[in-house]
Design an enzyme around this catalytic site. Structure first.
Site, PDB file in Angstrom:
ATOM      1  N   HIS A  34       0.862  -1.187   0.000  1.00  0.00           N
ATOM      2  CA  HIS A  34       0.000   0.000   0.000  1.00  0.00           C
ATOM      3  C   HIS A  34       0.895   1.233   0.000  1.00  0.00           C
ATOM      4  O   HIS A  34       2.130   1.116  -0.023  1.00  0.00           O
ATOM      5  CB  HIS A  34      -0.934  -0.031   1.210  1.00  0.00           C
ATOM      6  CG  HIS A  34      -0.234  -0.284   2.513  1.00  0.00           C
ATOM      7  ND1 HIS A  34       0.615   0.633   3.099  1.00  0.00           N
ATOM      8  CD2 HIS A  34      -0.226  -1.374   3.327  1.00  0.00           C
ATOM      9  CE1 HIS A  34       1.091   0.139   4.229  1.00  0.00           C
ATOM     10  NE2 HIS A  34       0.609  -1.081   4.389  1.00  0.00           N
ATOM     11  N   HIS A  37       3.990   1.516   2.263  1.00  0.00           N
ATOM     12  CA  HIS A  37       5.231   0.908   1.770  1.00  0.00           C
ATOM     13  C   HIS A  37       5.909   1.840   0.767  1.00  0.00           C
ATOM     14  O   HIS A  37       7.136   1.998   0.777  1.00  0.00           O
ATOM     15  CB  HIS A  37       4.945  -0.431   1.072  1.00  0.00           C
ATOM     16  CG  HIS A  37       4.443  -1.505   1.983  1.00  0.00           C
ATOM     17  ND1 HIS A  37       3.114  -1.874   2.035  1.00  0.00           N
ATOM     18  CD2 HIS A  37       5.080  -2.288   2.885  1.00  0.00           C
ATOM     19  CE1 HIS A  37       2.964  -2.853   2.914  1.00  0.00           C
ATOM     20  NE2 HIS A  37       4.135  -3.120   3.452  1.00  0.00           N
ATOM     21  N   SER A 186      -2.164  -0.270   6.482  1.00  0.00           N
ATOM     22  CA  SER A 186      -1.685  -1.606   6.847  1.00  0.00           C
ATOM     23  C   SER A 186      -2.234  -2.618   5.856  1.00  0.00           C
ATOM     24  O   SER A 186      -3.368  -2.472   5.384  1.00  0.00           O
ATOM     25  CB  SER A 186      -2.167  -1.971   8.251  1.00  0.00           C
ATOM     26  OG  SER A 186      -1.964  -3.347   8.508  1.00  0.00           O
ATOM     27  N   SER A 187      -1.453  -3.644   5.570  1.00  0.00           N
ATOM     28  CA  SER A 187      -1.927  -4.727   4.691  1.00  0.00           C
ATOM     29  C   SER A 187      -3.160  -5.400   5.294  1.00  0.00           C
ATOM     30  O   SER A 187      -4.022  -5.895   4.570  1.00  0.00           O
ATOM     31  CB  SER A 187      -0.817  -5.765   4.492  1.00  0.00           C
ATOM     32  OG  SER A 187       0.339  -5.128   3.996  1.00  0.00           O
TER      33      SER A 187
END
Length: 280
Positions: A34, A37, A186-187
């Site tokens: 996302h 990153h 966050s993933s």
């Protein structure tokens, strides 16, 4: 963008970059990428000639096998995102490239950093993190490596591991990137339904309140208020703590000249969300 799918291809690539005198910046990931990153690679591009990513879901840092199975894997989308972000190469190793002798973590002495917070709830987690990050840093040989402050304890542990193993790399923390609502990217957010996603702003809003209360209340009083907020919500609070930023030990009193940080971990259904904030 080069996609390097095994250790030998990576090492050949790194040797060429180093022969050309390039400064290498690196940020490892577990995929499901996302914009949080991408902010790591934006930071890396400012300070390096060559920017490298890796995508590897590391089994040894999951103490819950179910969590590992459910972890989102979106490699094709990840590669597109990395290419659009101007990343030069991405390493996509197999388990054997990282763990040639089988899936086993090394054991580290993190000077007690691993015994606090996440360490109490996820035994063995930080040995898994240390093992995979040390191995990736040895293979990629970057001058600089970048990690998000959202996982602040992980960042502290990686800095400690690098110091203790004398790896020649500088570790940089990159501020947490947030959605417009304040929810930390966050993933795991991919697993939230629409209602949970809207309600998850409670985590950020509570941290902001803790930051305000920090000026006038004790750690115990702040903690009680936070626990009451979550009792009245749809979220289950796993823990809230205020720690000394250096030792990560929970503090009972605030002292002049020390830095403090508030940490929250809460569940939306079965999705575990973490966040933290520097207090000043």
């Amino acid at each position: 963008m080069k996609v390097l799918r095994n250790k030998k291809t990576l090492i050949d690539y790194i040797e060429r970059q180093r022969e050309m005198g390039k400064k290498i910046g690196f940020a490892p990931t577990m995929g499901a990428l996302h914009l949080g990153h991408i902010s790591l690679y934006e930071a890396a591009k400012k300070e390096n000639d060559e920017v490298i990513s890796s995508v590897f879901v590391n089994p040894t840092q999951f103490n819950n096998a179910d969590d590992f199975e459910k972890y989102p894997q979106t490699l094709e989308d990840d590669l597109k995102l990395l290419e659009n972000a101007g990343v030069d190469a991405v390493y996509v190793p197999k388990a054997i490239d990282i763990y040639p002798e089988g899936l086993k973590s090394k054991h580290y002495d993190f000077d007690g950093l691993d015994q606090e917070m996440e360490g109490k709830f996820r035994p063995g987690h930080f040995d898994g993190v240390g093992t995979v990050v040390e191995e990736l840093l040895r293979q990629v040989q970057p001058h600089n490596a970048y990690f998000g402050e959202k996982d602040y304890q992980q960042l502290a542990i990686i800095k400690k591991m690098v110091k203790k193993t004398n790896l020649p790399v500088k570790i940089h923390g990159v501020p947490t990137l947030r959605e417009q609502s304040g929810l930390a990217l966050s993933s795991r957010n991919l697993r939230l339904d629409e209602k949970q996603r809207k309600e998850a702003v409670i985590i950020y809003e509570t941290l902001l309140k803790a930051k305000e209360w920090f000026k006038s209340l004790s750690p115990k009083e702040i903690k009680e208020r936070v626990e009451n907020i979550f009792k009245a919500s749809n979220f289950e609070l796993e823990y809230f703590t205020i720690t000394d930023e250096e030792t990560l030990k929970e503090t009972e009193t605030f002292q002049e000249g020390k830095n403090y940080r508030a940490f929250i971990v809460a569940y939306a259904g079965d999705v575990r969300l973490i966040d933290n904030m520097h207090l000043e």
